[in-house]
Design an enzyme around this catalytic site. Sequence first.
Site, short mmCIF file in Angstrom:
data_model
loop_
_atom_site.label_atom_id
_atom_site.label_comp_id
_atom_site.label_asym_id
_atom_site.label_seq_id
_atom_site.Cartn_x
_atom_site.Cartn_y
_atom_site.Cartn_z
N GLU A 70 19.20 42.86 -28.45
CA GLU A 70 20.12 43.79 -27.81
C GLU A 70 20.55 43.35 -26.42
O GLU A 70 20.44 44.09 -25.45
CB GLU A 70 19.52 45.21 -27.76
CG GLU A 70 20.61 46.24 -27.52
CD GLU A 70 20.17 47.67 -27.78
OE1 GLU A 70 19.50 47.89 -28.80
OE2 GLU A 70 20.51 48.54 -26.99
N HIS A 93 16.74 64.51 -35.33
CA HIS A 93 17.38 63.34 -34.74
C HIS A 93 18.81 63.18 -35.29
O HIS A 93 19.76 63.01 -34.54
CB HIS A 93 16.53 62.11 -35.04
CG HIS A 93 17.12 60.82 -34.55
ND1 HIS A 93 17.26 60.54 -33.21
CD2 HIS A 93 17.63 59.76 -35.22
CE1 HIS A 93 17.82 59.34 -33.08
NE2 HIS A 93 18.05 58.85 -34.29
N ARG A 132 -2.72 41.09 -31.57
CA ARG A 132 -1.49 40.43 -31.07
C ARG A 132 -0.46 40.15 -32.15
O ARG A 132 0.39 39.28 -32.01
CB ARG A 132 -1.81 39.12 -30.33
CG ARG A 132 -2.66 39.35 -29.12
CD ARG A 132 -2.69 38.14 -28.21
NE ARG A 132 -3.61 38.40 -27.12
CZ ARG A 132 -4.92 38.26 -27.22
NH1 ARG A 132 -5.46 37.83 -28.34
NH2 ARG A 132 -5.68 38.53 -26.19
N LYS A 183 12.95 46.79 -34.45
CA LYS A 183 12.60 47.62 -33.29
C LYS A 183 11.46 48.53 -33.70
O LYS A 183 11.57 49.26 -34.68
CB LYS A 183 13.79 48.48 -32.87
CG LYS A 183 14.73 47.78 -31.93
CD LYS A 183 15.66 48.81 -31.32
CE LYS A 183 16.72 48.16 -30.48
NZ LYS A 183 17.61 49.18 -29.89
N1 LIG Z 1 13.58 51.45 -35.16
C1 LIG Z 1 14.85 51.76 -35.27
O1 LIG Z 1 15.71 50.89 -35.23
C2 LIG Z 1 15.24 53.20 -35.47
C3 LIG Z 1 16.54 53.52 -35.83
C4 LIG Z 1 16.85 54.86 -36.09
C5 LIG Z 1 15.88 55.84 -35.98
N2 LIG Z 1 14.61 55.49 -35.62
C6 LIG Z 1 13.55 56.51 -35.48
O2 LIG Z 1 13.35 57.12 -36.75
C7 LIG Z 1 12.76 58.40 -36.54
C8 LIG Z 1 13.38 59.39 -37.48
O3 LIG Z 1 13.12 58.96 -38.80
P1 LIG Z 1 13.25 59.94 -40.07
O4 LIG Z 1 14.48 60.73 -39.93
O5 LIG Z 1 13.02 59.11 -41.24
O6 LIG Z 1 12.08 61.00 -39.84
P2 LIG Z 1 10.56 61.08 -40.33
O7 LIG Z 1 9.94 59.77 -40.42
O8 LIG Z 1 9.94 62.09 -39.44
O9 LIG Z 1 10.67 61.70 -41.80
C9 LIG Z 1 11.27 62.94 -41.98
C10 LIG Z 1 10.44 63.86 -42.89
O10 LIG Z 1 10.54 63.40 -44.25
C11 LIG Z 1 9.26 63.41 -44.87
N3 LIG Z 1 9.34 62.40 -45.92
C12 LIG Z 1 9.33 61.05 -45.80
N4 LIG Z 1 9.62 60.47 -46.96
C13 LIG Z 1 9.80 61.46 -47.87
C14 LIG Z 1 10.15 61.49 -49.25
N5 LIG Z 1 10.44 60.37 -49.91
N6 LIG Z 1 10.24 62.69 -49.87
C15 LIG Z 1 10.03 63.84 -49.17
N7 LIG Z 1 9.72 63.87 -47.86
C16 LIG Z 1 9.61 62.70 -47.22
C17 LIG Z 1 8.30 63.14 -43.74
O11 LIG Z 1 7.04 63.65 -44.04
C18 LIG Z 1 8.97 63.90 -42.59
O12 LIG Z 1 8.58 65.25 -42.62
C19 LIG Z 1 12.96 58.72 -35.09
O13 LIG Z 1 11.73 58.60 -34.44
C20 LIG Z 1 13.90 57.65 -34.59
O14 LIG Z 1 13.70 57.32 -33.24
C21 LIG Z 1 14.28 54.20 -35.37
#
Ligand SMILES: NC(=O)c1ccc[n+]([C@@H]2O[C@H](COP(=O)([O-])OP(=O)(O)OC[C@H]3O[C@@H](n4cnc5c(N)ncnc54)[C@H](O)[C@@H]3O)[C@@H](O)[C@H]2O)c1
Length: 532
Positions: free
Chosen positions: A408, A436, A290, A312
């Site tokens: 939100e 994304h 929890r 979030k």
């Molecule tokens: N919670 C929120 O408020 C919020 C806001 C925006 C986006 N998101 C979410 O975030 C996600 C996208 O996140 P993202 O773009 O970080 O993608 P991700 O977490 O998939 O990372 C992208 C790639 O980078 C690699 N990676 C990570 N750190 C690295 C580093 N330092 N060096 C080399 N490679 C590295 C990972 O292995 C992966 O292949 C989506 O699921 C989206 O919905 C959430």
Amino acid sequence: LAQVKLVLVGFMGAGKSTAGRRAAEALGVGFADADELIEARIGEPIASFFESRGEPAFREVEEAVVCEVLDRPDPMVVALGGGALGSEAVAAEIRRHVAVWLEVDDDAAWERARESARPLARDRDAFAGLHAERLPLYESAARARVPSTAGPRGVDRALRSAMALARPEVPQTVRMLWADIGDGYPVFVGSGALRAAGALWPQPGRCFVVADEMAQALHGEMLLDALADHVEVAGTVTVSPGERHKSLSEAERVLRELARAGMQRSDALAAFGGGVVGDLAGFCAATYQRGVPVVQVPTTVVAQVDSAYGGKTGVDLPEAKNYVGAFHQPVAVLTDPGLLTTLPDMELQAGFAEVIKTGLLAGGRLWDRVRALPPLGQALRGDIEVVARLVEGCAHAKLSVVARDERESGVRACLNLGHTFGHALEAAEGYEAHRHGEAVALGLLVALRLSELEAGLDESVRFEVLELLERHGLPRSFEGPGTDELLAAAALDKKRRGSRQNFVLLAEPGEPVIGAEVPRQELVAAIEEIRA
Ligand SMILES: NC(=O)c1ccc[n+]([C@@H]2O[C@H](COP(=O)([O-])OP(=O)(O)OC[C@H]3O[C@@H](n4cnc5c(N)ncnc54)[C@H](O)[C@@H]3O)[C@@H](O)[C@H]2O)c1
């Protein structure tokens, strides 16, 4: 504290003296209020000295008194007058200490200051001008920014957290933002933050790491080494890269591994990776027994400028993205922009879409910084501090929005600028064709076109965004799903209200319009305009 002093800076009316006095008492050290010391030195109230001798004479005394107190060998808390940083000698001296900027907006400051006898709080317009003029001084001198809206309890906690910056393991490049959300938490941003993770760690008890496989391979050792002297790392669970792992089955696997490793409620979880791991591990932290504390340690652009802050968390369903989740604020965020140097160009580019979004929403100086940045890879190979300040600016902008609306129910929705179409495109394509950030880039173009029609946005903004997308290697058009399919996917977006399709629009940079209803034919036209 050793010889390092906690120095409160900021505009008049921010409450520096009151907060400083309380902090000194809590820390068991002395307190000095610069204005009181000055009055003791000149033997009369500042207001009358100002009147009879003029501002330059006052500044001369102020500089001497402040430099003297900052030079004392004993640890203490010092509150400075609002204009003290105008002196170069004071600004230079302050770098040896930890300066905390107690932020107050112009209206709140005026309400408080005009009641007093302050000589610079007599004319409303001049007061606003002075406030705007001094902000860059506070911003460049301060290692921590704390909104005075956090209230006495929040400010006290923030000042305690800022003390971590005085530790010798923490480089000067690391700064702190205070998230005034829920109970409040520190966000440490700056190159070198990962190496200092142990010194910045906010929790007693053991720690379990949930890590993106790639982040772990590249930077995991540094994290574990940094934590080793300060906290027991009792286990690490790695997660394979990719959005498809942001799923309920992966959450179950992580939760079961944590249970088998014996994680307790008194332990904390570290989410080490991009947005996928941040959302997934955050969700596991929200639900494990929890709820256990989570420290976000973001390693991608998206995570460092956006997803790590604001609480979030969640996973996707096959039916739609982010459909299962919880609000669960971290207890701290450790953001080291140095980690971005290992990201492939594609990831840097995709991440930049969220930077453009944040710049458009914030307007002002952040938007100017975003517009001026060369491609991120190039910027990271150049002066990493430029990137670090941009990341910090984005984090600050996001935290300010979430502080006003954690769940939100209103203003936080502005963060979805560009996301309605972006999410629809990702969903219609089964999350395969575009990253994304690329989908968000296209979504921004749709939102800006609609903003011209419905919110009076000048088209020059969209043209500039088109240029930025090109400079940062982001798409400006797409091929793929038919418009009907995209509209159907948009209708599944959980941010829709009832049967209406709401959009976040922009009247101008810094002025989002939320909840705008957009006629279907305009939406169709805006989508068709960016179809290749
Ligand atoms: N919670 C929120 O408020 C919020 C806001 C925006 C986006 N998101 C979410 O975030 C996600 C996208 O996140 P993202 O773009 O970080 O993608 P991700 O977490 O998939 O990372 C992208 C790639 O980078 C690699 N990676 C990570 N750190 C690295 C580093 N330092 N060096 C080399 N490679 C590295 C990972 O292995 C992966 O292949 C989506 O699921 C989206 O919905 C959430």
